[in-house]
Design an enzyme around this catalytic site. Structure first.
Site, PDB file in Angstrom:
ATOM      1  N   GLN A 106       7.784   7.478  -4.705  1.00 22.14           N
ATOM      2  CA  GLN A 106       7.760   6.663  -3.489  1.00 22.14           C
ATOM      3  C   GLN A 106       6.924   5.393  -3.651  1.00 22.14           C
ATOM      4  OE1 GLN A 106       6.266   9.377  -0.491  1.00 22.14           O
ATOM      5  NE2 GLN A 106       4.127   8.923  -0.932  1.00 22.14           N
ATOM      6  N   HIS A 302      12.570  15.355 -11.594  1.00 20.34           N
ATOM      7  CA  HIS A 302      11.853  14.249 -10.980  1.00 20.34           C
ATOM      8  C   HIS A 302      10.480  14.046 -11.620  1.00 20.34           C
ATOM      9  CE1 HIS A 302      10.969  11.360  -7.880  1.00 20.34           C
ATOM     10  NE2 HIS A 302       9.874  12.000  -7.531  1.00 20.34           N
TER      11      HIS A 302
END
Length: 324
Positions: A106, A302
């Site tokens: 993010q 991820h």
């Protein structure tokens, strides 16, 4: 003779110092659940400094207390955090001539938000790893032991587009439900704003496109086995195709989405078929048509970066400020 040697040594030191000071600095922004001073972030900084002796590296923080900084990755207001970060970066003398930037997860879209809204001092090259540029359509899963994440996830699930969630839950502020796009745009929070996805075209901020298009290079890294970011193609500005669009395509016999998932996966609209690209709401098309966007895909889940970052850092970090 001695004075000549001293003078020569001083000149060597001066030239060496000037060369070191001419290395473009690097700014990094960590991802969800991490902190600016975690062992992983410290290790990354150390390895970059080994590659480029003398480089200045700054790790963005929302709070100098690592525990508070970690919590700020789940709870808070992204728009306010970017204002805070812009002030933080502006007050660092070493960054005054600009810098390269790397965003992890993010942190990547947050740095893009900084570029679009502020960009003073300016970003030269921006690298994002597994970032959610077109949002997420499913909230990130949490480790069983991560209570902070679990509480935030449950709260967001109860009403992701509620006023409270959009003001206080970080992941809710880039949640993009392909079946509730009007509600997403009406929320007016972080992601619809920096993507210029607004209900009234006249309210789009044209400076966002100018600022993003000023980048020298935008590098977008996707993790091929990513199950945390849904859809993983968000790292490449891909998004899930709304069901009503799929129905219309089937009825017309057309199909506009070449980036397709496998069995039991959803169709993906790739970057170049997004309205924000086609109409160039944020400057992506300008960058792309000038050859300024690189796409990279790596095996792994991820943020299983391994050593894949090294080639990218070697190519797009550590350049000379004098070459700008």
């Amino acid at each position: 003779m001695l004075s000549s040697i001293v003078l020569f040594a001083s000149l060597v030191n001066l030239v060496s110092s000037a060369a070191v000071n001419d290395i473009r600095p690097l700014v990094i922004w960590h991802g969800m659940g991490d902190t600016y001073a975690s062992p992983g972030m410290d290790s990354f900084q150390s390895e970059v400094k080994e590659m480029y002796p003398g480089i200045f590296v700054h790790s963005i923080f929302i709070d100098e207390d690592p525990n508070v900084d970690q919590r700020a990755g789940f709870y808070g207001n992204v728009n306010q955090q970017i204002v805070q970060v812009a002030q933080q970066l502006a007050e660092i003398p070493e960054l005054s001539r600009g810098f390269d930037a790397i965003g992890f997860s993010q942190g990547g879209q947050f740095l893009r938000g900084y570029v679009e809204r502020n960009n003073s001092p300016p970003v030269h090259n921006l690298i994002t790893f597994g970032s959610q540029h077109m949002g997420i359509s499913s909230l990130p899963a949490c480790n069983t032991w991560d209570l902070l994440c679990q509480v935030a996830r449950r709260a967001a699930n109860r009403g992701v587009y509620s006023e409270w969630a959009q003001e206080n839950l970080i992941q809710a502020q880039y949640f993009r439900d392909p079946h509730r796009l009007s509600q997403y745009m009406q929320s007016g929070s972080f992601l619809p704003d920096i993507n210029n996805e607004v209900l009234l075209p006249s309210s789009r901020n044209v400076s966002y496109a100018d600022n993003l298009a000023s980048l020298n290079k935008l590098v977008l890294v996707l993790f091929l086995q990513d199950k945390t970011v849904v859809p993983k193609e968000s790292a490449w500005f891909g998004s899930e195709q709304p069901l009503e669009d799929i129905a219309m395509d089937q009825a017309s016999g057309s199909h506009q989405t070449p980036m397709l998932g496998g069995v039991n996966t959803k169709d993906i609209i790739p970057m170049r078929l997004q309205n924000l690209y086609k109409e160039d709401w944020i400057g992506l098309r300008q960058l792309d048509e000038r050859g300024r966007i690189d796409f990279a895909a790596y095996q792994g889940e991820h943020m299983q970066i391994g050593d894949c970052w090294r080639d990218l850092v070697a190519e797009w970090v550590g350049g000379s400020l004098g070459a700008d």
